[in-house]
Design an enzyme around this catalytic site. Structure first.
Site, PDB file in Angstrom:
ATOM      1  N   GLU B  60      -1.882  -8.591   1.586  1.00 57.72           N
ATOM      2  CA  GLU B  60      -0.848  -9.412   0.951  1.00 57.72           C
ATOM      3  C   GLU B  60      -1.241 -10.884   0.882  1.00 57.72           C
ATOM      4  OE1 GLU B  60      -0.336  -7.007   3.078  1.00 57.72           O
ATOM      5  OE2 GLU B  60       0.907  -5.623   1.926  1.00 57.72           O
ATOM      6  N   HIS B 129      10.885  -1.692   6.408  1.00 61.23           N
ATOM      7  CA  HIS B 129      11.037  -1.457   4.971  1.00 61.23           C
ATOM      8  C   HIS B 129      12.427  -1.859   4.472  1.00 61.23           C
ATOM      9  CE1 HIS B 129       7.456   0.916   5.698  1.00 61.23           C
ATOM     10  NE2 HIS B 129       7.322   1.147   4.418  1.00 61.23           N
TER      11      HIS B 129
HETATM   12  C1  LIG Z   1       1.016  -5.137   5.510  1.00 64.61           C
HETATM   13  C2  LIG Z   1       1.425  -3.875   4.861  1.00 64.61           C
HETATM   14  N1  LIG Z   1       1.316  -3.758   3.526  1.00 64.61           N
HETATM   15  C3  LIG Z   1       1.681  -2.620   2.910  1.00 64.61           C
HETATM   16  C4  LIG Z   1       2.170  -1.575   3.621  1.00 64.61           C
HETATM   17  C5  LIG Z   1       2.593  -0.307   2.917  1.00 64.61           C
HETATM   18  N2  LIG Z   1       1.618   0.756   3.210  1.00 64.61           N
HETATM   19  C6  LIG Z   1       1.876   1.653   4.178  1.00 64.61           C
HETATM   20  S1  LIG Z   1       0.577   2.636   4.434  1.00 64.61           S
HETATM   21  C7  LIG Z   1      -0.350   1.902   3.243  1.00 64.61           C
HETATM   22  C8  LIG Z   1      -1.751   2.371   2.991  1.00 64.61           C
HETATM   23  C9  LIG Z   1      -2.564   2.339   4.226  1.00 64.61           C
HETATM   24  O1  LIG Z   1      -3.796   2.929   4.016  1.00 64.61           O
HETATM   25  P1  LIG Z   1      -4.826   3.109   5.193  1.00 64.61           P
HETATM   26  O2  LIG Z   1      -5.001   1.831   5.930  1.00 64.61           O
HETATM   27  O3  LIG Z   1      -6.034   3.723   4.613  1.00 64.61           O
HETATM   28  O4  LIG Z   1      -4.108   4.108   6.207  1.00 64.61           O
HETATM   29  P2  LIG Z   1      -3.612   5.603   5.928  1.00 64.61           P
HETATM   30  O5  LIG Z   1      -2.190   5.504   5.500  1.00 64.61           O
HETATM   31  O6  LIG Z   1      -4.484   6.205   4.910  1.00 64.61           O
HETATM   32  O7  LIG Z   1      -3.696   6.286   7.246  1.00 64.61           O
HETATM   33  C10 LIG Z   1       0.378   0.876   2.653  1.00 64.61           C
HETATM   34  C11 LIG Z   1      -0.117   0.041   1.546  1.00 64.61           C
HETATM   35  C12 LIG Z   1       2.284  -1.740   5.018  1.00 64.61           C
HETATM   36  N3  LIG Z   1       2.760  -0.763   5.793  1.00 64.61           N
HETATM   37  N4  LIG Z   1       1.910  -2.885   5.605  1.00 64.61           N
END
Ligand SMILES: Cc1ncc(C[n+]2csc(CCOP(=O)(O)OP(=O)(O)O)c2C)c(N)n1
Ligand SMILES: [Mg+2]
Lengths: 362, 326
Positions: B60, B129
């Site tokens: 972000e 959220h």
């Molecule tokens: C700072 C932040 N931005 C956006 C989100 C929304 N979000 C939740 S999971 C995710 C993707 C995460 O991907 P990854 O780090 O590969 O972990 P995975 O979910 O695949 O285990 C996002 C964008 C969040 N939780 N926190």
């Protein structure tokens, strides 16, 4: 011109998908007494996940993030940790949490919308799951520093995803821990996807492990679906960190076989056929294949295990469903160590309207 | 004219402006192929290409920071933050750069960007959220803060926000995304920023709110009307800069005011409106100004969410007390 720095990232895999050893195995991998609890823990995680998704689909649980296909990462790492180590998990790491002593009903309470699900009866010092991506890496670095300062032989173990390695908190946390030579082990759970964004579009870097190298930390890759490789790498990193050798980063390469969460529909952005192919590499099958080769496993024991895990999950679900919603005072009673007098009027209002509310908030 | 819900109205406004202004682009997490986790950007990448609808890496800070660079160089970025609980890493860039680039350079460079995010609770979402960060942004000089309360207003205000020459934080009430539909003429007509909208006329009391809580305020106004209390309902829409004039005009007539908002009470934007009434409207007040806001507690997880969000009952109660006082 002289070269002042070069790097290399090693990848380790012991078991191939058919459970055949590709290299001399570490000692623990020869011992069914060590492997069988890991096998059980992976099964338990998978059965828990499918039950949790079913609960969500029937309106009995909130959004849930399953670990389907990645069970070896959480289980392999947590099985190498010492009880006094501290887990700093992300939201997809209940497989590791269960081995740490977090109860299944606690995880359900959390995703079911009750903060008491983060008040773990077992591992009292473990962090709650971290939803704001990558922020937990900094917390792990700070926790590790606390251990170093007090000369405690403890390690902070932090999980994050492939997408999370794009965030500043990841680099900043690594850099701090390395500058402090603090006992932190970071596990990058590379399941190839960050919701709809594939690993290749997350970064131009060839590996995620190499991001550690810029911070002065060794970064290695392991096959995250090979629990022997995961546990072995985690053990080495933990031992080194505990002995004052500083932080480590392990990139465990796996695959997210399910949707990102129950709120996601992965068919919108990825090819079902490509996902189907990944099932050949999944970690439970692989360890089963190996155990069969060792003649330490058979169909009857498999059936028994699934039954036993299913019963344990069902009992947790019952305990969860029987838990009444928290009282309205729960919003206030852990806000501060003691409720400031200035908050009393708001608490009174909340009590006055308790259960008389809900108009329009579905 | 099409019947659209709020998230579809956002989508139409983005598409309209991208169609008519090549400088407009959209960036954020999962906004491209997936069309955004709430589908606000659905279809945009297929229509305008991946160069103008960017699935960014997950960060972000960089979403906000790169949007500033783009905006300073003549683009009009509309950056999406996936959930308001993840907007906090943008604050350095928004406060230290976006909101003051014009001032720092005496107008040589400016920052015509929009930072949009779903905001607030009410959909039983997971932890982090359901936050409502509006008051963090209303305290920042040089920033506009806009909160739509209906599909029509989302469409018109978002167009205005994109066309505005300065940075706008656009907080879309998540709870309203799919709550109801409205006729929205997809004609590219913007609504004015910096003004309140009168949703309902009445002479007994002024109810001031914005965004999602206008649902409860309107329901309360219906109940009160049955009791013979005619409430005037104002939708603030642009929190900053605040159209205090419209509020003062109404309160001068009614002599009574209740302010309703979803964010926490202390330091909340309701305090600013109440202060404005104390400064400029005290002599027309027949009763103390009241606020109905969220308690000063951490946004609870889903099981206590309905106890946390300001309810119709709390609003009606506050209005009755305000009517009794004199
Ligand atoms: C700072 C932040 N931005 C956006 C989100 C929304 N979000 C939740 S999971 C995710 C993707 C995460 O991907 P990854 O780090 O590969 O972990 P995975 O979910 O695949 O285990 C996002 C964008 C969040 N939780 N926190
Ligand atoms: Mg991932």
């Amino acid at each position: 011109m002289t070269s002042v720095s070069q790097f290399q990232v090693d990848f380790t895999r012991f078991l191939d998908p058919q459970g055949e050893a590709l290299a001399p195995l570490p000692d623990f991998a020869q011992d069914p007494a060590v492997l069988l609890p890991l096998y059980r823990a992976m099964h338990l995680t998978r059965i828990f996940d499918s039950k949790a998704i079913a609960l969500q689909r029937t309106g009995k649980l909130g959004t849930f993030a399953s670990a389907l296909g990645q069970e070896a990462v959480g289980v392999g790492v947590a099985s190498a940790m010492a009880g006094e180590d501290v887990l700093v998990p992300s939201y997809r790491d209940h497989g590791a949490q269960f081995l740490r002593g977090v109860k299944m009903e606690e995880v359900l309470l959390y995703w079911g919308g009750d903060e008491s699900g983060s008040n773990y009866a077992g591992p009292r010092s473990d962090f709650p799951v971290c939803v704001p991506i990558a922020t937990q890496v900094c917390h792990a670095a700070g926790a590790a520093y606390a251990f170093k300062l007090r000369e405690e032989a403890r390690v902070a173990v932090c999980f994050l995803g492939d997408g999370a390695t794009s965030k500043g908190d990841f680099y900043e946390g690594l850099n701090f821990a390395a500058a402090w030579q603090a006992p932190m082990v970071v596990i990058i759970n590379n399941n190839q996807w960050a919701i709809s964004v594939p690993r290749e579009r997350q970064t131009a870097a060839r590996t995620l492990a190499q991001k550690a190298i810029a911070a002065g930390i060794e970064g290695v890759q392991v096959d995250g679906n090979d629990i022997v490789a995961v546990r072995h790498a985690a053990q080495q990193a933990l031992d080194k960190a505990r002995d004052g050798g500083g932080p480590a980063v392990i990139e465990a390469i796996s695959y997210r076989l399910g949707d990102h969460t129950t709120a996601d529909d992965a068919t919108r952005y990825r090819d079902a056929e490509a996902v189907e192919k990944q099932w050949a590499f999944e970690p439970i099958l692989r360890l089963r294949n190996y155990l069969l080769r060792l003649e330490a496993w058979d169909a009857k024991r498999e059936e028994q295990l699934v039954k036993e895990c299913t019963e344990a999950v069902n009992a947790a679900v019952e305990a969860y469903l029987a838990t009444p919603p928290p009282p309205v005072t729960a919003m206030f009673d852990q806000l501060f160590a003691t409720l400031p007098p200035a908050m009393q009027a708001q608490l009174d209002t909340a009590l006055r309207f308790e259960n008389k509310q809900g108009g329009g908030h579905g | 004219m099409a019947e659209l819900n709020l998230v579809e109205a956002v989508n139409h406004a983005l598409a309209y402006e991208m169609e008519h202004d090549p400088a407009v682009l959209v960036l954020g997490e999962d906004v491209g192929v997936n069309g955004g986790v709430f589908r606000a950007t659905v279809g945009l990448q297929a229509r305008f290409g991946p160069a103008r609808v960017l699935d960014t890496p997950l960060a972000e800070t960089a979403i906000a920071g790169t949007a500033i660079g783009m905006a300073a160089m003549g683009l009009k970025p509309v950056a999406e933050i996936q959930f308001s609980g993840f907007i906090y890493p943008t604050i350095d860039h928004i406060v230290n750069h976006a909101s003051r680039l014009r001032n720092r350079t005496r107008g040589r460079l400016s920052c015509p960007m929009v930072l949009r995010t779903p905001s607030g609770g009410g959909i039983h979402a997971p932890e982090h959220h359901s936050e409502n960060p509006e008051a963090l942004f209303t305290n920042v000089p040089g920033l506009r803060v806009v909160v739509p309360s209906s599909p029509q207003r989302a469409y018109g205000l978002l167009l205005a926000a994109i066309r505005d020459p300065d940075p706008v934080v656009f907080l879309e009430p998540t709870r309203l995304y799919r709550l109801f539909k409205q006729e929205v003429a997809d004609d590219g007509e913007a609504l004015p920023l910096d003004v309140c909208f009168t949703l309902r006329a009445g002479n007994d009391i002024t109810l001031v709110s914005w965004g999602a809580t206008l649902q409860e305020v309107q329901a309360a106004a219906d109940l009160l009307a049955a009791e013979g209390v005619m409430a005037e309902v104002l939708d603030v829409a642009t929190l900053k800069p605040l159209d205090m004039e419209t509020i003062l005009e109404s309160v001068t007539r009614t002599g009574r005011c209740v302010i309703v908002h979803e964010a926490a009470q202390t330091g909340g934007f309701g305090a600013e409106i109440a202060a404005g009434l104390a400064e400029h409207g005290l002599y027309s007040l027949l009763a103390p100004v009241r606020r109905v806001a969220a308690y000063d507690v951490v946004v609870p997880l889903a099981r206590l969410e309905s106890q946390y969000l300001p309810s119709v009952e709390r609003i009606v109660d506050a209005v009755r007390k305000t009517m009794e006082a004199s």
